[in-house]
Scaffold this motif. Structure first.
Motif, PDB file in Angstrom:
ATOM      1  N   ALA A  39       0.834  -1.203   0.000  1.00 23.37           N
ATOM      2  CA  ALA A  39       0.000   0.000   0.000  1.00 23.37           C
ATOM      3  C   ALA A  39       0.871   1.256   0.000  1.00 23.37           C
ATOM      4  N   PHE A  40       1.892   1.289   0.845  1.00 22.21           N
ATOM      5  CA  PHE A  40       2.801   2.437   0.855  1.00 22.21           C
ATOM      6  C   PHE A  40       3.479   2.601  -0.499  1.00 22.21           C
ATOM      7  N   ALA A  41       3.943   1.489  -1.078  1.00 20.90           N
ATOM      8  CA  ALA A  41       4.636   1.559  -2.361  1.00 20.90           C
ATOM      9  C   ALA A  41       3.714   2.061  -3.466  1.00 20.90           C
ATOM     10  N   PHE A  42       2.511   1.513  -3.537  1.00 20.10           N
ATOM     11  CA  PHE A  42       1.596   1.885  -4.612  1.00 20.10           C
ATOM     12  C   PHE A  42       1.089   3.321  -4.463  1.00 20.10           C
ATOM     13  N   VAL A  43       0.826   3.722  -3.228  1.00 19.85           N
ATOM     14  CA  VAL A  43       0.363   5.101  -3.023  1.00 19.85           C
ATOM     15  C   VAL A  43       1.442   6.087  -3.430  1.00 19.85           C
ATOM     16  N   LEU A  44       2.694   5.840  -3.017  1.00 17.66           N
ATOM     17  CA  LEU A  44       3.769   6.761  -3.396  1.00 17.66           C
ATOM     18  C   LEU A  44       3.984   6.756  -4.902  1.00 17.66           C
ATOM     19  N   LEU A  45       3.910   5.594  -5.521  1.00 13.82           N
ATOM     20  CA  LEU A  45       4.038   5.518  -6.977  1.00 13.82           C
ATOM     21  C   LEU A  45       2.964   6.361  -7.658  1.00 13.82           C
ATOM     22  N   GLY A  46       1.734   6.247  -7.184  1.00 16.35           N
ATOM     23  CA  GLY A  46       0.663   7.060  -7.743  1.00 16.35           C
ATOM     24  C   GLY A  46       0.873   8.542  -7.524  1.00 16.35           C
ATOM     25  N   LEU A  47       1.396   8.907  -6.344  1.00 23.54           N
ATOM     26  CA  LEU A  47       1.631  10.319  -6.043  1.00 23.54           C
ATOM     27  C   LEU A  47       2.697  10.915  -6.957  1.00 23.54           C
ATOM     28  N   VAL A  48       3.717  10.123  -7.297  1.00 24.40           N
ATOM     29  CA  VAL A  48       4.744  10.614  -8.219  1.00 24.40           C
ATOM     30  C   VAL A  48       4.128  10.898  -9.586  1.00 24.40           C
ATOM     31  N   TYR A  49       3.247  10.021 -10.040  1.00 25.12           N
ATOM     32  CA  TYR A  49       2.577  10.248 -11.320  1.00 25.12           C
ATOM     33  C   TYR A  49       1.677  11.482 -11.261  1.00 25.12           C
ATOM     34  N   MET A  50       1.030  11.700 -10.126  1.00 28.02           N
ATOM     35  CA  MET A  50       0.098  12.823 -10.005  1.00 28.02           C
ATOM     36  C   MET A  50       0.809  14.155  -9.788  1.00 28.02           C
ATOM     37  N   PHE A  51       1.833  14.136  -8.912  1.00 26.87           N
ATOM     38  CA  PHE A  51       2.418  15.399  -8.461  1.00 26.87           C
ATOM     39  C   PHE A  51       3.914  15.540  -8.741  1.00 26.87           C
ATOM     40  N   GLY A  52       4.538  14.503  -9.306  1.00 24.23           N
ATOM     41  CA  GLY A  52       5.985  14.569  -9.516  1.00 24.23           C
ATOM     42  C   GLY A  52       6.413  15.729 -10.387  1.00 24.23           C
ATOM     43  N   HIS A  53       5.628  16.058 -11.408  1.00 31.88           N
ATOM     44  CA  HIS A  53       5.984  17.145 -12.313  1.00 31.88           C
ATOM     45  C   HIS A  53       5.655  18.511 -11.725  1.00 31.88           C
ATOM     46  N   VAL A  54       4.920  18.527 -10.614  1.00 29.41           N
ATOM     47  CA  VAL A  54       4.530  19.801  -9.995  1.00 29.41           C
ATOM     48  C   VAL A  54       5.467  20.168  -8.848  1.00 29.41           C
ATOM     49  N   SER A  55       5.671  19.227  -7.915  1.00 28.29           N
ATOM     50  CA  SER A  55       6.451  19.532  -6.713  1.00 28.29           C
ATOM     51  C   SER A  55       7.620  18.580  -6.479  1.00 28.29           C
ATOM     52  N   GLY A  56       7.703  17.518  -7.272  1.00 29.52           N
ATOM     53  CA  GLY A  56       8.690  16.487  -6.997  1.00 29.52           C
ATOM     54  C   GLY A  56       8.144  15.378  -6.132  1.00 29.52           C
ATOM     55  N   ALA A  57       6.919  15.539  -5.637  1.00 28.22           N
ATOM     56  CA  ALA A  57       6.258  14.523  -4.812  1.00 28.22           C
ATOM     57  C   ALA A  57       7.159  14.052  -3.678  1.00 28.22           C
ATOM     58  N   HIS A  58       7.676  15.001  -2.897  1.00 34.88           N
ATOM     59  CA  HIS A  58       8.478  14.632  -1.730  1.00 34.88           C
ATOM     60  C   HIS A  58       7.618  13.937  -0.686  1.00 34.88           C
ATOM     61  N   VAL A  59       6.513  14.585  -0.317  1.00 32.83           N
ATOM     62  CA  VAL A  59       5.548  14.144   0.706  1.00 32.83           C
ATOM     63  C   VAL A  59       6.240  13.591   1.954  1.00 32.83           C
ATOM     64  N   ASN A  60       7.403  14.118   2.265  1.00 33.05           N
ATOM     65  CA  ASN A  60       8.216  13.621   3.377  1.00 33.05           C
ATOM     66  C   ASN A  60       9.275  14.663   3.703  1.00 33.05           C
TER      67      ASN A  60
END
Length: 243
Positions: A39-60
Motif C-alpha cells: 500500500a505504501f509503495a503503490f500510493v507513493l508511486l501514484g503520487l509521483v505520477y500525479m504530483f511529480g511534475h509539480v512539486s517532486g512529490a516529496h511528501v516527506n
C-alpha cells in the motif's frame, strides 16, 4: 512563490497518510505487513505520477531535507514544503481518525499506525536499535530518490516513481515489524498526535533519526556520484580545500 507545488505537497502527504497508514489502521489484520508495505509503495508511486511534475512529490520532510542539502532546492522553498507536508499529514490523520471511530471495536489509543520502540515495537527493539534502523531505512529511501531523480529542480519524470515506490515498499517490509517504519517525520507526527500516550513521548526519535539518515544519504550520494549537483556538503568541502 508558486502555490501549486505547496498544494501538491499538502494533498500528496494527506493522501499518503490517509491511504497508506489507513491500510495499517483499518485493514492491517487482514492484509498483514506485506499488504501494508505494498500500500505504501503503490500510493507513493501514484503520487509521483500525479504530483511529480509539480512539486517532486516529496511528501516527506526527510526527502525535502535531502533535496535541500543536495543543492536542488533553496531553504525558503524547503521550509514552505515542510509546512505543507506537516499540515497535509495532520489533516490526513484527522480524516483517518474520523473513519476509524466509525468502526466498532477498533482501538486507536497508543496505536493508530504510530511508530515506537521497546514495548511499542512488535519485536521489542531498543531505543538505540530503533534510531539506527530508522536512520538506515530513511538513508535508503532518500538515496534512491536522489539517484533516481533527474537533477536540479523539483520535477520528476513519471517513471522515477517506480524505484522510489519500490524503495518505500522495501523499507516498509523491513521496518514495520521493528518500529512501524516511520521514515517520514510528518507521518510520524500526525499519527502520534491522534494516538496520544507513549506515541508522543517517543516521537522525537522518529523526527531526528530520519533527518540524520537523509543527511547521510546526501553525503554518500555525492561521494558515489561524481556528477552530483553540489549542495551544502560540497560547498563545505570546497571551502576547506581553498584554505
Amino acid at each position: 512563490m508558486d502555490p501549486r507545488p505547496l498544494a501538491a505537497e499538502f494533498v500528496g502527504t494527506l493522501l499518503l497518510v490517509f491511504f497508506a497508514v489507513g491500510s495499517a489502521v483499518l485493514a492491517g489484520e487482514f492484509i498483514g505487513t506485506l499488504g501494508i508495505s505494498l500500500a505504501f509503495a503503490f500510493v507513493l508511486l501514484g503520487l509521483v505520477y500525479m504530483f511529480g511534475h509539480v512539486s517532486g512529490a516529496h511528501v516527506n520532510p526527510a526527502v525535502t531535507l535531502g533535496v535541500l542539502l543536495a543543492g536542488r532546492m533553496d531553504p525558503r522553498t524547503a521550509i514552505a514544503y515542510w509546512v505543507a507536508q506537516i499540515a497535509g499529514a495532520i489533516v490526513g490523520a484527522a480524516l483517518l481518525f474520523l473513519v476509524a471511530k466509525q468502526v466498532p471495536g477498533l482501538g486507536t489509543h497508543g496505536a493508530f499506525g504510530s511508530n515506537g520502540f521497546d514495548s511499542r515495537s512488535a519485536v521489542g527493539i531498543s531505543l538505540g536499535g530503533a534510531f539506527v534502523i530508522e536512520a538506515l531505512l530513511t538513508f535508503l529511501l532518500v538515496f534512491v530518490y536522489l539517484a533516481a531523480t533527474p537533477g536540479p529542480g523539483p520535477a520528476l519524470r513519471a517513471l522515477d516513481g517506480v524505484p522510489i515506490g519500490l524503495a518505500l515498499g522495501a523499507v516498509s517490509l523491513v521496518g514495520i515489524p521493528l518500529t512501524g517504519a516511520g521514515v517520514n517525520p510528518a507521518r510520524s507526527l500526525a499519527t502520534a498526535i491522534f494516538a496520544t500516550g507513549s506515541a508522543l513521548s517517543q516521537l522525537w526519535l522518529f523526527i531526528v533519526a530520519p533527518l540524520v539518515g537523509a543527511a547521510v544519504a546526501v553525503l554518500v550520494h555525492q561521494l558515489v556520484h561524481k556528477n552530483g549537483y553540489g549542495g551544502w556538503f560540497s560547498d563545505a568541502n570546497a571551502r576547506r580545500a581553498s584554505r
